[in-house]
Design an enzyme around this catalytic site. Structure first.
Site, PDB file in Angstrom:
ATOM      1  N   HIS A  97      33.888   4.451 -27.865  1.00 27.17           N
ATOM      2  CA  HIS A  97      32.783   4.549 -28.840  1.00 27.17           C
ATOM      3  C   HIS A  97      32.639   3.250 -29.641  1.00 27.17           C
ATOM      4  O   HIS A  97      33.214   3.137 -30.724  1.00 27.17           O
ATOM      5  CB  HIS A  97      33.087   5.668 -29.850  1.00 27.17           C
ATOM      6  N   ARG A 144      36.456  13.398 -16.487  1.00 26.14           N
ATOM      7  CA  ARG A 144      36.296  13.763 -17.906  1.00 26.14           C
ATOM      8  C   ARG A 144      37.662  14.027 -18.544  1.00 26.14           C
ATOM      9  O   ARG A 144      38.598  14.431 -17.870  1.00 26.14           O
ATOM     10  CB  ARG A 144      35.446  15.021 -18.035  1.00 26.14           C
ATOM     11  N   ILE A 146      37.800   8.859 -27.710  1.00 25.77           N
ATOM     12  CA  ILE A 146      37.875  10.236 -28.228  1.00 25.77           C
ATOM     13  C   ILE A 146      37.644  11.207 -27.066  1.00 25.77           C
ATOM     14  O   ILE A 146      36.538  11.261 -26.518  1.00 25.77           O
ATOM     15  CB  ILE A 146      36.815  10.477 -29.327  1.00 25.77           C
ATOM     16  N   ARG A 147      38.687  11.933 -26.686  1.00 28.79           N
ATOM     17  CA  ARG A 147      38.604  12.821 -25.512  1.00 28.79           C
ATOM     18  C   ARG A 147      37.809  12.128 -24.398  1.00 28.79           C
ATOM     19  O   ARG A 147      36.853  12.674 -23.841  1.00 28.79           O
ATOM     20  CB  ARG A 147      37.982  14.165 -25.882  1.00 28.79           C
ATOM     21  N   GLU A 179      30.235   2.252 -31.422  1.00 27.02           N
ATOM     22  CA  GLU A 179      29.479   2.462 -32.676  1.00 27.02           C
ATOM     23  C   GLU A 179      30.401   2.913 -33.806  1.00 27.02           C
ATOM     24  O   GLU A 179      30.001   2.961 -34.957  1.00 27.02           O
ATOM     25  CB  GLU A 179      28.338   3.473 -32.438  1.00 27.02           C
ATOM     26  N   CYS A 237      30.924   7.012 -23.632  1.00 28.77           N
ATOM     27  CA  CYS A 237      31.727   8.242 -23.555  1.00 28.77           C
ATOM     28  C   CYS A 237      30.955   9.372 -22.852  1.00 28.77           C
ATOM     29  O   CYS A 237      30.738   9.278 -21.655  1.00 28.77           O
ATOM     30  CB  CYS A 237      32.226   8.618 -24.941  1.00 28.77           C
ATOM     31  N   GLY A 261      29.543  12.499 -27.248  1.00 28.02           N
ATOM     32  CA  GLY A 261      29.351  13.861 -27.741  1.00 28.02           C
ATOM     33  C   GLY A 261      29.955  14.792 -26.705  1.00 28.02           C
ATOM     34  O   GLY A 261      31.057  14.573 -26.222  1.00 28.02           O
ATOM     35  N   GLU A 262      29.182  15.795 -26.308  1.00 26.44           N
ATOM     36  CA  GLU A 262      29.645  16.736 -25.292  1.00 26.44           C
ATOM     37  C   GLU A 262      28.664  16.630 -24.120  1.00 26.44           C
ATOM     38  O   GLU A 262      27.514  17.047 -24.237  1.00 26.44           O
ATOM     39  CB  GLU A 262      29.676  18.136 -25.931  1.00 26.44           C
ATOM     40  N   SER A 263      29.162  16.087 -23.004  1.00 22.12           N
ATOM     41  CA  SER A 263      28.231  15.777 -21.910  1.00 22.12           C
ATOM     42  C   SER A 263      27.543  17.018 -21.352  1.00 22.12           C
ATOM     43  O   SER A 263      26.380  16.950 -20.927  1.00 22.12           O
ATOM     44  CB  SER A 263      28.959  15.024 -20.791  1.00 22.12           C
TER      45      SER A 263
HETATM   46  N1  GLN Z   1      34.970  14.991 -23.700  1.00 25.31           N
HETATM   47  C1  GLN Z   1      33.552  14.781 -23.774  1.00 25.31           C
HETATM   48  C2  GLN Z   1      32.881  15.203 -22.468  1.00 25.31           C
HETATM   49  O1  GLN Z   1      33.551  15.392 -21.474  1.00 25.31           O
HETATM   50  C3  GLN Z   1      33.212  13.341 -24.092  1.00 25.31           C
HETATM   51  C4  GLN Z   1      33.789  12.979 -25.447  1.00 25.31           C
HETATM   52  C5  GLN Z   1      33.032  11.944 -26.193  1.00 25.31           C
HETATM   53  O2  GLN Z   1      31.876  11.642 -25.897  1.00 25.31           O
HETATM   54  N2  GLN Z   1      33.675  11.436 -27.217  1.00 25.31           N
HETATM   55  O3  GLN Z   1      31.710  15.340 -22.424  1.00 25.31           O
END
Ligand code: GLN
Length: 194
Positions: A170, A104, A133-134, A172, A78, A46-48
């Site tokens: 990921h 990151r 993903i990112r 999942e 992630c 997600g977004e840390s």
């Molecule tokens: N870019 C997100 C972060 O730095 C991590 C991306 C993800 O969990 N898919 O938090």
């Protein structure tokens, strides 16, 4: 066996679905008391920054640290990997438990998201279909940390230190349940001990 999935933000539902497919009991965790009675915890992607801030707000930061200190297995994917790491090169709320340094969004704009067949010896001969993903990458690891998988250029993207497991991708989102099964085997090791 009952597994919790931190459900503050991000891809927690997909982890729960994968665990259900494996016949496991899986529950969403939003409050410290929901950690009671769990045998393991997954921290999703997600977004840390968002997950970290919410974890502080709900008193989960200390509670999760205690859970892991008790020897309970934790798996961060992630953003979850970022949160578990001790050093991310910038100031943001972390759980800060595993002796690794991560970067990151390490794959730049062109490679924002990609899928690759990743050799993962601990899972057997077949590579794992890893979806990034990112994603972060692991920059360096401390003494007690075992790198479990790396990209062809040598960049480590999965590692384990005792009861802590991290992957930059990921699992999942793939149809392949082997990483969740691997995590379950860590929990079985822990339950056998106690
Ligand atoms: N870019 C997100 C972060 O730095 C991590 C991306 C993800 O969990 N898919 O938090």
């Amino acid at each position: 066996m009952k597994i919790g999935v931190l459900a503050l933000q991000g891809a927690f539902r997909e982890h729960i679905e994968t665990l259900h497919k494996l016949g496991m009991e899986a529950v969403e965790v939003r409050l410290p008391e929901q950690l009671e009675g769990l045998d393991g915890l997954i921290i999703p992607g997600g977004e840390s920054t968002a997950i970290g801030k919410l974890a502080v707000k709900y008193g989960l930061q200390e509670a999760i640290r205690r859970f892991v200190e008790l020897g309970k297995p934790v798996y961060g994917t992630c953003a979850g990997m970022i949160l578990i790491s001790k050093d991310v090169g910038r100031d943001q709320p972390l759980l800060g438990m595993m002796d690794v340094k991560v970067e990151r969004n390490a794959f730049g704009r062109q490679l924002d998201s990609f899928e690759t067949d990743l050799p993962f010896p601990a899972l057997g001969d077949d590579p794992f279909p890893a979806i990034f993903i990112r994603a972060p990458r692991i920059e360096s690891v401390g003494d007690g940390v075992e790198v479990l998988a790396a990209l062809p250029d040598g960049t480590p993207v999965a590692a384990r230190q005792g009861n802590m497991l991290i992957t930059a991708f990921h699992p999942e989102l793939s149809e392949d349940p082997r990483l969740h099964r691997y995590f379950l085997s860590m929990i079985e090791e822990d339950t056998a001990k106690s």
